[in-house]
Design a protein around this motif. Structure first.
Motif, mmCIF file in Angstrom:
data_model
loop_
_atom_site.group_PDB
_atom_site.id
_atom_site.type_symbol
_atom_site.label_atom_id
_atom_site.label_comp_id
_atom_site.label_asym_id
_atom_site.label_seq_id
_atom_site.Cartn_x
_atom_site.Cartn_y
_atom_site.Cartn_z
ATOM 1 N N ALA A 118 50.260 58.767 50.525
ATOM 2 C CA ALA A 118 49.713 59.789 49.638
ATOM 3 C C ALA A 118 49.755 59.373 48.182
ATOM 4 O O ALA A 118 49.114 59.996 47.332
ATOM 5 C CB ALA A 118 50.459 61.109 49.835
ATOM 6 N N CYS A 119 50.502 58.327 47.854
ATOM 7 C CA CYS A 119 50.588 57.910 46.450
ATOM 8 C C CYS A 119 49.307 57.198 46.023
ATOM 9 O O CYS A 119 48.534 56.720 46.837
ATOM 10 C CB CYS A 119 51.799 57.020 46.245
ATOM 11 N N GLN A 120 49.090 57.124 44.730
ATOM 12 C CA GLN A 120 47.859 56.512 44.214
ATOM 13 C C GLN A 120 48.161 55.105 43.719
ATOM 14 O O GLN A 120 48.944 54.911 42.791
ATOM 15 C CB GLN A 120 47.272 57.358 43.090
ATOM 16 N N HIS A 121 47.532 54.153 44.347
ATOM 17 C CA HIS A 121 47.690 52.766 43.938
ATOM 18 C C HIS A 121 46.537 52.398 43.019
ATOM 19 O O HIS A 121 45.436 52.929 43.145
ATOM 20 C CB HIS A 121 47.669 51.843 45.164
ATOM 21 N N PRO A 122 46.756 51.467 42.087
ATOM 22 C CA PRO A 122 45.637 51.040 41.237
ATOM 23 C C PRO A 122 44.604 50.284 42.070
ATOM 24 O O PRO A 122 44.927 49.670 43.082
ATOM 25 C CB PRO A 122 46.287 50.129 40.200
ATOM 26 N N ALA A 123 43.376 50.378 41.645
ATOM 27 C CA ALA A 123 42.299 49.696 42.356
ATOM 28 C C ALA A 123 42.519 48.194 42.290
ATOM 29 O O ALA A 123 42.993 47.669 41.276
ATOM 30 C CB ALA A 123 40.957 50.060 41.740
ATOM 31 N N PRO A 124 42.200 47.475 43.352
ATOM 32 C CA PRO A 124 42.390 46.024 43.311
ATOM 33 C C PRO A 124 41.485 45.397 42.253
ATOM 34 O O PRO A 124 40.333 45.784 42.076
ATOM 35 C CB PRO A 124 41.998 45.558 44.714
ATOM 36 N N VAL A 125 42.045 44.454 41.546
ATOM 37 C CA VAL A 125 41.311 43.777 40.473
ATOM 38 C C VAL A 125 40.455 42.690 41.094
ATOM 39 O O VAL A 125 40.940 41.857 41.854
ATOM 40 C CB VAL A 125 42.292 43.174 39.446
ATOM 41 N N ARG A 126 39.167 42.698 40.780
ATOM 42 C CA ARG A 126 38.278 41.661 41.299
ATOM 43 C C ARG A 126 38.523 40.372 40.543
ATOM 44 O O ARG A 126 38.634 40.370 39.316
ATOM 45 C CB ARG A 126 36.823 42.086 41.156
ATOM 46 N N ALA A 127 38.609 39.296 41.287
ATOM 47 C CA ALA A 127 38.870 37.996 40.669
ATOM 48 C C ALA A 127 37.619 37.516 39.941
ATOM 49 O O ALA A 127 36.501 37.618 40.440
ATOM 50 C CB ALA A 127 39.275 36.981 41.730
ATOM 51 N N MET A 128 37.818 36.993 38.765
ATOM 52 C CA MET A 128 36.716 36.431 37.982
ATOM 53 C C MET A 128 36.429 35.028 38.498
ATOM 54 O O MET A 128 37.309 34.367 39.043
ATOM 55 C CB MET A 128 37.096 36.373 36.499
ATOM 56 N N PRO A 129 35.211 34.550 38.350
ATOM 57 C CA PRO A 129 34.926 33.179 38.779
ATOM 58 C C PRO A 129 35.776 32.184 37.991
ATOM 59 O O PRO A 129 36.133 32.428 36.849
ATOM 60 C CB PRO A 129 33.442 33.000 38.493
ATOM 61 N N ALA A 130 36.106 31.084 38.631
ATOM 62 C CA ALA A 130 36.998 30.109 38.017
ATOM 63 C C ALA A 130 36.346 29.426 36.816
ATOM 64 O O ALA A 130 37.011 29.123 35.837
ATOM 65 C CB ALA A 130 37.416 29.070 39.042
ATOM 66 N N VAL A 131 35.050 29.178 36.880
ATOM 67 C CA VAL A 131 34.367 28.470 35.801
ATOM 68 C C VAL A 131 33.208 29.323 35.317
ATOM 69 O O VAL A 131 32.362 29.745 36.106
ATOM 70 C CB VAL A 131 33.831 27.103 36.297
ATOM 71 N N ARG A 132 33.182 29.557 34.031
ATOM 72 C CA ARG A 132 32.058 30.278 33.434
ATOM 73 C C ARG A 132 31.359 29.315 32.481
ATOM 74 O O ARG A 132 31.972 28.807 31.550
ATOM 75 C CB ARG A 132 32.546 31.501 32.675
ATOM 76 N N LEU A 133 30.093 29.075 32.720
ATOM 77 C CA LEU A 133 29.349 28.128 31.893
ATOM 78 C C LEU A 133 28.443 28.876 30.935
ATOM 79 O O LEU A 133 27.765 29.835 31.313
ATOM 80 C CB LEU A 133 28.498 27.212 32.780
#
Length: 104
Positions: free
Chosen positions: A35-50
């Motif tokens: 019943a407790c509220q957990h934070p939403a899972p954080v989406r992983a950012m791509p490893a390389v941003r060009l």
């Protein structure tokens, strides 16, 4: 004759290999949602941003590699063709040298 036989060692080494027994796999049940509220899972950012400039550099580098490899392969093919032509010319010259003394 067809039964496998375990070889016996005349002198024991003292090393004993343990016998591994396979245990039955127990299925785990999923826990009920709490019943407790957990934070939403954080989406992983791509490893390389060009950046656009970086992307152009990568594309240009890839194109350069393809052109260099193509040039090397074409030069190897040309070397094989030149070698084959020179061997053919040598064969014709040798054949004419062997056959000419009979006609003179």
């Amino acid at each position: 004759m067809l039964r496998p036989r375990i070889p016996t060692m005349p002198t024991p080494t003292g090393i004993v290999a343990p016998i591994v027994h396979s245990a039955p796999i127990e299925q785990q049940h999923q826990a009920a949602a709490c019943a407790c509220q957990h934070p939403a899972p954080v989406r992983a950012m791509p490893a390389v941003r060009l950046s656009p400039a970086g992307l152009l550099a990568v594309v240009g580098g890839g194109a350069a590699v393809v052109l260099v490899v193509g040039a090397v392969l074409v030069s190897l093919l040309l070397a094989v063709a030149v070698t084959a032509a020179s061997v053919a010319v040598c064969a014709v010259v040798l054949r004419s040298m062997v056959n000419n003394p009979r006609h003179r």
